[in-house]
Design an enzyme around this catalytic site. Structure first.
Site, PDB file in Angstrom:
ATOM      1  N   LYS A 123      13.051 -34.980  -9.610  1.00  0.00           N
ATOM      2  CA  LYS A 123      11.655 -34.544  -9.465  1.00  0.00           C
ATOM      3  C   LYS A 123      10.858 -35.106 -10.645  1.00  0.00           C
ATOM      4  CE  LYS A 123       9.158 -30.473  -7.833  1.00  0.00           C
ATOM      5  NZ  LYS A 123       8.722 -31.101  -6.578  1.00  0.00           N
TER       6      LYS A 123
ATOM      7  N   ARG B 220      17.854 -27.408 -10.522  1.00  0.00           N
ATOM      8  CA  ARG B 220      17.298 -28.684 -10.085  1.00  0.00           C
ATOM      9  C   ARG B 220      16.627 -29.412 -11.247  1.00  0.00           C
ATOM     10  NH1 ARG B 220      12.989 -29.167  -5.173  1.00  0.00           N
ATOM     11  NH2 ARG B 220      11.755 -27.901  -6.642  1.00  0.00           N
TER      12      ARG B 220
END
Length: 228
Positions: free
Chosen positions: A207, A104
């Protein structure tokens, strides 16, 4: 932007000459809060256009010195991850699928036009830091060592015609109690129709800090409405 440079990077280990005493550490671990106190060390690795990933270190936790014109301050090229290390009943220290966090992290990097960090280097950074600061991993139920890998753009200058040419990856760690001070329980939620932080083609999946800053106004609205 893709990964460049060798993935087989050795770490320069510089152990702190002034770590907290065992007594001070135990006092903190008794009631650590969340993200308020940090361990004795951190990881730093640098990247630039010419050398790729280099200058990997485990070093004493401390502040960074950055020029006021550093790119991250003006154009928000930065990303982070969050995961936890736990101590098992047998004393082992484990983490839940950190390779998924590595993947991620690189998806976020790709979206923000930042260099991707080889997964093995991401995992090695976590392992080295937790190994050095293993005494900071709590033993109390529902407590853990929170790990925060992050990357920031470090090029000096105010031009916006291209991404930064240099970056700093770092990992810091913080002993943590439950995220919710009163424990996990059902919560009341306010659904704002005025603010959004995600849209097709945007950065909502990455993120990055801007997505969290974008949520604060909505959170304040929820508080005013008496919601959790």
């Amino acid at each position: 932007m893709t990964t460049t440079g060798s993935t087989d990077i050795g770490f320069d280990v510089r152990v702190s000459e002034a770590p907290l005493t065992a007594e001070e550490r135990e006092r903190i671990l008794a009631a650590p809060g969340f993200g308020e106190v940090f361990t004795d060390h951190m990881i730093t690795i640098r990247w630039d256009d010419g050398r790729g990933w280099h200058d990997a270190r485990l070093e004493p936790y401390g502040p960074f010195t950055l020029d006021p014109a550093t790119s991250v301050f003006h154009y928000a090229q930065e990303i982070f991850e969050g995961l936890k290390a736990y101590r098992t009943g047998g004393g082992e220290i484990v983490a839940f699928r950190p390779q998924a966090n590595a993947a991620r992290f690189n998806r976020s990097a790709a979206r923000m036009a930042m260099p991707q960090l080889p997964a093995e280097l991401f995992l090695k950074s976590l392992e080295l830091l937790v190994g050095q600061d293993r005494d900071w991993v709590p033993t109390a139920p529902e407590h853990s060592l929170y790990l925060r890998p992050f990357m920031i753009a470090t090029q000096r200058g105010l031009g916006v015609n291209r991404p930064s040419g240099s970056y700093l990856f770092a990992v810091i760690a913080s002993p943590a109690a439950s995220y919710f001070r009163d424990g996990v329980h059902p919560v009341t939620v306010w659904l704002s129709e005025e603010y959004t932080r995600a849209a097709p083609g945007g950065t909502g999946e990455a993120k990055c800090g801007g997505n969290y800053a974008a949520s604060f106004a909505g959170q304040q609205q929820a508080t005013l409405q008496g919601c959790d």
